[in-house]
Design a protein around this motif. Structure first.
Motif, PDB file in Angstrom:
ATOM      1  N   PHE A  54      38.813  38.543  42.563  1.00 36.54           N
ATOM      2  CA  PHE A  54      38.198  37.371  43.213  1.00 36.54           C
ATOM      3  C   PHE A  54      37.088  37.758  44.184  1.00 36.54           C
ATOM      4  O   PHE A  54      36.099  37.039  44.317  1.00 36.54           O
ATOM      5  N   LEU A  55      37.202  38.926  44.841  1.00 37.22           N
ATOM      6  CA  LEU A  55      36.100  39.355  45.697  1.00 37.22           C
ATOM      7  C   LEU A  55      34.897  39.777  44.858  1.00 37.22           C
ATOM      8  O   LEU A  55      33.744  39.539  45.233  1.00 37.22           O
ATOM      9  N   GLY A  56      35.162  40.385  43.706  1.00 30.67           N
ATOM     10  CA  GLY A  56      34.070  40.688  42.787  1.00 30.67           C
ATOM     11  C   GLY A  56      33.414  39.425  42.259  1.00 30.67           C
ATOM     12  O   GLY A  56      32.189  39.360  42.098  1.00 30.67           O
ATOM     13  N   GLY A  57      34.221  38.392  42.014  1.00 26.09           N
ATOM     14  CA  GLY A  57      33.668  37.115  41.566  1.00 26.09           C
ATOM     15  C   GLY A  57      32.777  36.485  42.617  1.00 26.09           C
ATOM     16  O   GLY A  57      31.715  35.930  42.296  1.00 26.09           O
ATOM     17  N   ILE A  58      33.171  36.584  43.879  1.00 29.35           N
ATOM     18  CA  ILE A  58      32.356  36.033  44.960  1.00 29.35           C
ATOM     19  C   ILE A  58      31.015  36.768  45.046  1.00 29.35           C
ATOM     20  O   ILE A  58      29.952  36.142  45.208  1.00 29.35           O
ATOM     21  N   LEU A  59      31.048  38.095  44.931  1.00 29.36           N
ATOM     22  CA  LEU A  59      29.790  38.849  44.976  1.00 29.36           C
ATOM     23  C   LEU A  59      28.888  38.492  43.794  1.00 29.36           C
ATOM     24  O   LEU A  59      27.664  38.400  43.945  1.00 29.36           O
ATOM     25  N   ARG A  60      29.477  38.277  42.634  1.00 31.83           N
ATOM     26  CA  ARG A  60      28.668  37.889  41.472  1.00 31.83           C
ATOM     27  C   ARG A  60      28.060  36.496  41.666  1.00 31.83           C
ATOM     28  O   ARG A  60      26.942  36.231  41.225  1.00 31.83           O
ATOM     29  N   ALA A  61      28.797  35.610  42.328  1.00 23.15           N
ATOM     30  CA  ALA A  61      28.229  34.291  42.633  1.00 23.15           C
ATOM     31  C   ALA A  61      27.042  34.436  43.576  1.00 23.15           C
ATOM     32  O   ALA A  61      26.004  33.783  43.392  1.00 23.15           O
ATOM     33  N   LEU A  62      27.168  35.299  44.580  1.00 18.51           N
ATOM     34  CA  LEU A  62      26.057  35.521  45.516  1.00 18.51           C
ATOM     35  C   LEU A  62      24.850  36.138  44.823  1.00 18.51           C
ATOM     36  O   LEU A  62      23.714  35.950  45.240  1.00 18.51           O
ATOM     37  N   LYS A  63      25.091  36.856  43.728  1.00 17.22           N
ATOM     38  CA  LYS A  63      23.996  37.452  42.969  1.00 17.22           C
ATOM     39  C   LYS A  63      23.384  36.464  41.973  1.00 17.22           C
ATOM     40  O   LYS A  63      22.338  36.724  41.388  1.00 17.22           O
ATOM     41  N   GLY A  64      24.049  35.319  41.781  1.00 16.85           N
ATOM     42  CA  GLY A  64      23.537  34.324  40.844  1.00 16.85           C
ATOM     43  C   GLY A  64      24.153  34.405  39.470  1.00 16.85           C
ATOM     44  O   GLY A  64      23.772  33.649  38.567  1.00 16.85           O
ATOM     45  N   GLU A  65      25.120  35.309  39.262  1.00 21.18           N
ATOM     46  CA  GLU A  65      25.800  35.448  37.970  1.00 21.18           C
ATOM     47  C   GLU A  65      26.996  34.497  37.952  1.00 21.18           C
ATOM     48  O   GLU A  65      28.158  34.902  38.011  1.00 21.18           O
ATOM     49  N   THR A  66      26.695  33.198  37.852  1.00 18.45           N
ATOM     50  CA  THR A  66      27.736  32.193  38.094  1.00 18.45           C
ATOM     51  C   THR A  66      28.808  32.159  37.015  1.00 18.45           C
ATOM     52  O   THR A  66      29.988  31.975  37.319  1.00 18.45           O
ATOM     53  N   ASP A  67      28.440  32.327  35.752  1.00 17.44           N
ATOM     54  CA  ASP A  67      29.450  32.286  34.687  1.00 17.44           C
ATOM     55  C   ASP A  67      30.413  33.461  34.806  1.00 17.44           C
ATOM     56  O   ASP A  67      31.635  33.293  34.680  1.00 17.44           O
ATOM     57  N   ALA A  68      29.863  34.657  35.042  1.00 11.13           N
ATOM     58  CA  ALA A  68      30.711  35.837  35.208  1.00 11.13           C
ATOM     59  C   ALA A  68      31.593  35.681  36.447  1.00 11.13           C
ATOM     60  O   ALA A  68      32.770  36.082  36.445  1.00 11.13           O
ATOM     61  N   ALA A  69      31.051  35.080  37.496  1.00 11.57           N
ATOM     62  CA  ALA A  69      31.825  34.858  38.719  1.00 11.57           C
ATOM     63  C   ALA A  69      33.031  33.972  38.436  1.00 11.57           C
ATOM     64  O   ALA A  69      34.158  34.274  38.868  1.00 11.57           O
ATOM     65  N   ILE A  70      32.820  32.890  37.714  1.00 10.09           N
ATOM     66  CA  ILE A  70      33.911  31.961  37.412  1.00 10.09           C
ATOM     67  C   ILE A  70      34.965  32.638  36.544  1.00 10.09           C
ATOM     68  O   ILE A  70      36.176  32.452  36.737  1.00 10.09           O
ATOM     69  N   ASP A  71      34.543  33.461  35.575  1.00  6.95           N
ATOM     70  CA  ASP A  71      35.500  34.210  34.750  1.00  6.95           C
ATOM     71  C   ASP A  71      36.349  35.141  35.613  1.00  6.95           C
ATOM     72  O   ASP A  71      37.572  35.232  35.445  1.00  6.95           O
ATOM     73  N   ASN A  72      35.694  35.862  36.534  1.00  3.63           N
ATOM     74  CA  ASN A  72      36.417  36.773  37.434  1.00  3.63           C
ATOM     75  C   ASN A  72      37.430  36.006  38.277  1.00  3.63           C
ATOM     76  O   ASN A  72      38.577  36.440  38.453  1.00  3.63           O
ATOM     77  N   LEU A  73      37.014  34.882  38.813  1.00  3.07           N
ATOM     78  CA  LEU A  73      37.885  34.101  39.686  1.00  3.07           C
ATOM     79  C   LEU A  73      39.058  33.510  38.916  1.00  3.07           C
ATOM     80  O   LEU A  73      40.195  33.491  39.409  1.00  3.07           O
ATOM     81  N   ASN A  74      38.819  33.036  37.705  1.00  8.09           N
ATOM     82  CA  ASN A  74      39.915  32.511  36.881  1.00  8.09           C
ATOM     83  C   ASN A  74      40.930  33.606  36.564  1.00  8.09           C
ATOM     84  O   ASN A  74      42.142  33.356  36.531  1.00  8.09           O
ATOM     85  N   HIS A  75      40.433  34.821  36.305  1.00  5.07           N
ATOM     86  CA  HIS A  75      41.352  35.930  36.023  1.00  5.07           C
ATOM     87  C   HIS A  75      42.188  36.251  37.257  1.00  5.07           C
ATOM     88  O   HIS A  75      43.389  36.551  37.141  1.00  5.07           O
ATOM     89  N   ALA A  76      41.590  36.184  38.433  1.00  3.13           N
ATOM     90  CA  ALA A  76      42.339  36.420  39.672  1.00  3.13           C
ATOM     91  C   ALA A  76      43.454  35.391  39.836  1.00  3.13           C
ATOM     92  O   ALA A  76      44.575  35.729  40.244  1.00  3.13           O
ATOM     93  N   VAL A  77      43.162  34.134  39.500  1.00  2.00           N
ATOM     94  CA  VAL A  77      44.179  33.079  39.605  1.00  2.00           C
ATOM     95  C   VAL A  77      45.334  33.365  38.654  1.00  2.00           C
ATOM     96  O   VAL A  77      46.501  33.150  38.991  1.00  2.00           O
ATOM     97  N   ARG A  78      45.034  33.886  37.457  1.00  2.00           N
ATOM     98  CA  ARG A  78      46.122  34.202  36.511  1.00  2.00           C
ATOM     99  C   ARG A  78      46.976  35.353  37.033  1.00  2.00           C
ATOM    100  O   ARG A  78      48.196  35.371  36.846  1.00  2.00           O
ATOM    101  N   LEU A  79      46.346  36.314  37.691  1.00  2.00           N
ATOM    102  CA  LEU A  79      47.100  37.424  38.269  1.00  2.00           C
ATOM    103  C   LEU A  79      47.945  36.976  39.455  1.00  2.00           C
ATOM    104  O   LEU A  79      48.957  37.586  39.768  1.00  2.00           O
ATOM    105  N   SER A  80      47.528  35.909  40.138  1.00  2.00           N
ATOM    106  CA  SER A  80      48.249  35.439  41.322  1.00  2.00           C
ATOM    107  C   SER A  80      48.256  33.914  41.359  1.00  2.00           C
ATOM    108  O   SER A  80      47.589  33.290  42.184  1.00  2.00           O
ATOM    109  N   PRO A  81      49.024  33.281  40.448  1.00  2.00           N
ATOM    110  CA  PRO A  81      48.939  31.812  40.301  1.00  2.00           C
ATOM    111  C   PRO A  81      49.511  31.014  41.457  1.00  2.00           C
ATOM    112  O   PRO A  81      49.225  29.826  41.578  1.00  2.00           O
ATOM    113  N   LEU A  82      50.315  31.626  42.323  1.00  2.00           N
ATOM    114  CA  LEU A  82      50.913  30.897  43.455  1.00  2.00           C
ATOM    115  C   LEU A  82      50.414  31.426  44.791  1.00  2.00           C
ATOM    116  O   LEU A  82      51.062  31.276  45.818  1.00  2.00           O
ATOM    117  N   ASP A  83      49.244  32.022  44.790  1.00  2.00           N
ATOM    118  CA  ASP A  83      48.747  32.739  45.966  1.00  2.00           C
ATOM    119  C   ASP A  83      48.532  31.812  47.160  1.00  2.00           C
ATOM    120  O   ASP A  83      47.777  30.847  47.069  1.00  2.00           O
TER     121      ASP A  83
END
Length: 528
Positions: A398-427
């Protein structure tokens, strides 16, 4: 109409609170209080409203309300310190911040904004988590049998390190610490845990620390059938704690896949420090870090410095300390900005230099460097390496996803963030993932969806400055000026120093068009 949240159901007609089908005993006023908060979860409920609904307007003392709120929290596995489900809003009242759904098998309030109605919670049945195509496991918090509640952090630290050891095994799917720890202090149904987290195996156990002796017990259960695979006891001296953790990881892995190559286990072993006192302070700091509040971060930073003082080569402690400085910066909590930023950069660089094979050090240090030194590309590279070392480390995703969003790589950012949610669905720290989603959707021009994610993040952590800023800018771009101005008022209250001219110093937005988009939204909302 029953309300469901986590593994609880609150049935108004039966006047019954159940957890996984078992009735939880609560008094009538405690039930009414919980019902008021859950049924009005989309807003703060004032004390006057609670007095009218629960005590029918009778005058009761402040301590009576507080004691009943505490009873509500106890009934649903929450505490006044954690406030995972029932949050106190200073001078306003209380708000239920858990995800609530209608428990009729047909409709539910989704945790994510849907594509057909961005900005509004869609009513869809929650999807069951599918088991991964590789062995999957969660490690539940171990019971502290030391007889001293102050030793909880030690038992928690043991579990975190076992999770870390298992996570570094590439063919395992391991649920992140934060989701596992939502079950702390609760009686659990292992099969229910497996279904909620989408894993096949569950490891649970206990820790007893007495003087210099440690005893750890563990049992591994196949959650799909409830079958016990093994149960073992591991004993040793405190200075052999890392060896005991490795033995547990080896036993788990050997039971799941007896054909495992020895090289894979050896690769998963890592002794973080030779100083047990440094390790102790690191565990104390980590326990505070997950809270996210200013006071918790200040305390965590002091303990990480103590760990570094005792072991000047403790890479993870440097990374965590650097990340505390980043978190202070992003929320406007720095008192001596230039000096603290320089100190954060120093710590982050030491973290990545000392921790070339330490996924935690690379994750926290790399993310802190991106924000504090403005080097987003290097930060992404460091987090990518962390994910190679530990593919199950949710913060690296999810921190990598945030950095990708700041870089403008929005689709890759959302993929990273969704994967983080699957790894920690009740975070309980889902607010970090939510603000990342808000950022990615905002830079993609999906303002209503961005606002919905920002609202969720703010609801989970009201002091989260980026969430409030994104909410103001998103509403302004969508033409909802009343909401934009309200959000901006809160933004100015949280950080009166923020201006259009220092936006990039605050957030390292890489593309000129994204910075202009953000600045224009905040300008329309009224930021000087």
């Amino acid at each position: 109409m029953p309300f469901a949240f986590e593994d609880y159901v609150l049935d108004q007609e039966r006047r019954e609170l159940t957890q996984r089908g078992q009735v939880v005993a609560v008094g009538p006023q405690v039930f009414d209080l919980l019902l008021q908060l859950v049924s009005q979860h989309e807003r703060v409920v004032s004390k006057d409203e609670l007095l009218a609904a629960v005590w029918t307007g009778r005058i009761v003392s402040e301590s009576t309300i507080t004691s009943h709120i505490n009873a509500v929290r106890k009934a649903i596995g929450d505490t006044g310190e954690e406030q995972r489900l029932v949050r106190t809003v200073a001078r306003k009242g209380y708000r239920f911040v858990g995800q609530v759904r209608i428990s009729d098998g047909v409709q539910a309030l989704s945790a994510e904004p849907g594509p057909d109605a961005p900005g509004e919670a869609q009513q869809t049945a929650p999807a069951a988590l599918v088991l991964p195509d590789k062995p999957s496991i969660t490690v539940l918090p171990f019971q502290n049998l030391s007889g001293d509640p102050e030793q909880d952090y030690f038992a928690d630290g043991i579990v975190e390190d076992i999770i870390g050891a298992l996570s570094r095994i590439r063919w395992l799917f391991v649920i992140a610490r934060n989701s596992s720890f939502t079950y702390k202090g609760r009686a659990v149904d292992v099969q229910g845990v497996g279904q909620a987290l989408g894993v096949r195996y569950v490891l649970e156990g206990s820790v007893r620390k007495c003087g210099n002796k440690v005893r750890i017990t563990g049992q591994l259960i196949d959650a799909t059938s409830g079958t016990h695979i093994w149960a073992e006891r591991f004993e040793g001296l405190l200075d052999s704690i890392f060896e005991l953790q490795d033995q547990i990881a080896e036993s788990v892995v050997g039971a799941i896949a007896p054909q495992l190559e020895r090289a894979e286990i050896e690769r998963a072993k890592r002794k973080p420090t030779d100083s047990l006192d440094a390790y102790d302070y690191y565990l104390r700091g980590t326990a505070k870090l997950h809270n996210g509040t200013r006071e918790a971060i200040d305390q965590a930073l002091l303990w990480f410095y103590k760990a570094i003082e005792l072991d000047p080569e403790y890479a993870s402690a440097y990374g965590m300390a650097a990340w505390c400085h980043f978190w202070r910066k992003i929320n406007g909590w720095m008192s001596e900005r230039s000096g603290e930023i320089a100190e954060g950069v120093r710590l982050a660089r030491l973290a990545v230099e000392l921790g070339r094979d330490d996924a935690v050090a690379l994750t926290r240090g790399g993310h802190a460097l991106a924000h504090l030194a403005g080097d987003v590309d290097s930060g992404i590279a460091l987090l990518d390496r962390a994910r190679l070392l530990n593919p199950n480390l949710a913060p690296a995703w999810f921190l990598g996803g945030i950095l990708r969003a700041l870089k403008g790589e929005t689709d890759a950012a959302i993929d990273n963030l969704n994967h983080a949610v699957r790894l920690s669905p009740l975070d309980p720290e889902m607010f970090r993932m939510q603000v990342g989603m808000a950022l990615a959707h905002f830079f993609a021009g999906r303002y209503e969806t961005a606002a919905a994610w920002a609202e969720k993040a703010q609801g989970n952590l009201p002091s989260l400055l980026p969430a409030v800023a994104l909410l103001a800018a998103s509403h302004a771009h969508s033409g909802r000026m009343d909401k934009a101005r309200l959000a901006l008022q809160r933004l100015r209250a949280l950080d009166p120093t923020l201006r259009l001219g220092n936006l990039q110093e605050w957030l390292p937005i890489q593309r000129a068009e994204d910075l202009a988009r953000f600045a224009e939204g905040l300008r329309l909302a009224g930021l000087p």
